[in-house]
Design an enzyme around this catalytic site. Structure first.
Site: not given
Lengths: 368, 368
Positions: A166, A190, A271, A348
């Protein structure tokens, strides 16, 4: 769950199971469904509750609820016995048999985190590392055996230690040269993108909060600094580093100030929360905000600059299409491309998009 | 599902909900759980069946079963109303609320395919393309919106159009030079590996069935030839091609014959069923068979040859460890490495292993 070919005489099927229920000393209640098939419930020891339903189109469903502390091996044996008995009673007329893993409710460790497109998925979560409510959202960091630590905000899986794909995708898929560049990260609380970007020796990275989504919630930073170190390393230990600064403040005034000052960046990485799921771009304030951020971001982007962002689950095609339509309504023309990546913990496929402001004349960005 | 902090007087909570049940004209039955909390069931219109349980440790579970043809919007509204009412009745004492996506049973299209480590996962499946029983197994090919067509054998997800990472990993992760080489594929009936290998212009590929698992079931080939063309292309249209042949026969005699003839390969790719889940390697015939195949494969491998195979879900650590122990018990020493890949449709991380026969003396393989 059993499904069979011919409509049989269900009372004999039901009678056939009763030897098992009696053996288990279960108390039966038959319910009147007013024409919607046969329905009986059974109470057993240890609080076991069984529902037997025979639907009119040849479907039998059997549910067994049990309580914490019950003997799971015994429960499995009971289900095995019922399955075996059903197969012999319906001998050869069975079209399909399906047994699903048990659903656990109320456990200390919650393993169920549905996908963006509403599918039920169970994670291999075995520990709760962090579970706090900030002023803005619920923040959980849970441990998954295969994905490592997972950050979950308001029930949405955001990022796990396994999800470097990602981060790499949202940074341009390894094709960009960040050395000596100026980077703006919107959101990213994060620390995943910041940690990867710092390694590439940029000139300066500014990371600022998306106020609408409040992603750089101080408590998100606190939780991730401790429990997502495989993802963020040391970058969240201080809000300032050699080549970066983290501003825990509302990005809109910050962006407006940059526009006013003429400050520009080589990269803007957005993000924030994924593309809004709703499909009402005119009315929904989430879409309005998204267009505002896009516009401001394009304004602080250098002519050769690139803007990267995430999309949403690949199945939310309508929302993704709407997002792309919004790109045609910005203050300047943009050209965009997208890449679908497999983010391990998301269960997914996920598009990450990159948008490049279109040069109308050499060396400058034309703003209509 | 509701979970709250203090043990409250549940009858008042239950009474509070009854206005909704009465409005819905639902018939109530209270059940005696003999000390395992409060349990009431309600029958409503359209065959709706609701279970309300108040467990002793502060957990309330609410299940609503409805039948095909019911008005889903109405059902959702009922659940919303109950949730809202519960929140107001428990005002501020709620620790957690969780609502899971509905489970559908008996649908024409089955969306639930649990993982190797027993987790419940729901796929975005919308079509059944192929569903047949061969003499050996049930073969399904289902369409998933994001993963494309998925091959499912006896309920196990084998390969989807999205899973090129699996094929690439089992072929050595792009680091091998297959041009002009001789390749043996064991299993691989979906044609995925064959299709990729053919592109690399090998000298010859032989693909042969794993009899124990019967993976190159003629019906698997038939199904995949039609419905997995994104994965296999044209390679299954004929059992022979310019540089390959598919032998739909038991691989053990074929392998023994190759050993006898001294026939060797540069690559042996074993695409049989994953490492056995059971942990009884001495007794289980699956493990016995696995050792046999490993042994025969190493015997037909050239000194510089490589053997590639899949492992199993990364969480099945005990089984995977046992597998690696078996490698120490082969007829010759082997050296091995492994790589964990994310196979999109598996919803789990998956190790693929590569084993290289260890050269004991230059140019030849020592077989003790």
């Amino acid at each position: 769950m059993f499904s069979w070919r011919h409509w049989t005489d269900y009372p004999s099927t039901v009678r056939g199971l009763q030897s098992i229920f009696q053996e288990q000393e279960m108390t039966e209640t038959v319910h009147d469904t007013e024409g919607h098939g046969y329905l009986a419930t059974f109470i057993g020891k240890n609080g076991r509750f069984l529902i037997l339903r025979v639907h009119s189109h040849g479907l039998v469903t059997l549910d067994l609820q049990c309580c914490e502390g019950d003997n799971i091996a015994q429960v499995d044996n009971l289900l095995n016995a019922l399955e075996k008995k059903m197969k012999s009673l319906l001998h050869g007329n069975i079209r399909r048999v399906k047994r699903l893993p048990a659903l656990t409710r109320g456990a200390a460790v919650d393993r169920y985190w549905p996908t963006a497109d509403g599918r039920l998925v169970e994670y291999d979560i075995d520990r709760v590392l962090y579970d706090e409510d900030s002023a803005y959202q619920n923040i959980k960091i849970l441990h998954s055996q295969q994905f490592g630590n997972i950050l979950i905000l308001n029930g949405d899986v955001n990022l796990a230690d396994s999800d470097l794909p990602y981060t790499q995708a949202i940074m341009g898929g390894g094709k960009e040269n960040y050395a000596g560049k100026e980077v703006l990260i919107l959101g990213g609380g994060d620390g995943g993108i910041l940690a990867e970007a710092v390694k590439l020796k940029p000139k300066m990275i500014t990371m600022v909060e998306i106020s609408f989504n409040v992603y750089i919630d101080q408590m998100v930073i606190d939780g991730c600094r401790t429990h997502m170190r495989k993802t963020c390393g040391t970058v969240l230990d201080n809000l300032k580093g050699d080549c970066y600064q983290v501003l825990v403040e509302d990005c809109v005034p910050v962006l407006r100030k940059y526009v006013e000052e003429g400050k520009t960046f080589d990269y803007v990485i957005n993000d924030l929360t994924a593309v809004p799921i709703s499909t009402a771009p005119e009315e929904d304030s989430t879409w309005e905000f998204l267009r505002l951020i896009l516009d401001l971001s394009i304004k602080v982007l250098r002519p050769t600059g690139k803007y990267f962002t995430q999309g949403n689950c690949a199945n939310l095609t309508e929302a993704l299409t709407l997002y792309e339509e919004q790109l045609g309504r910005l203050s300047c023309p943009v050209d965009f491309s997208k890449e679908v990546v497999c983010v391990p913990s998301y269960m997914e496929l996920y598009p990450c998009n990159s948008y490049r402001a279109l040069l109308m004349s050499e060396g400058s960005l034309v703003l209509p």
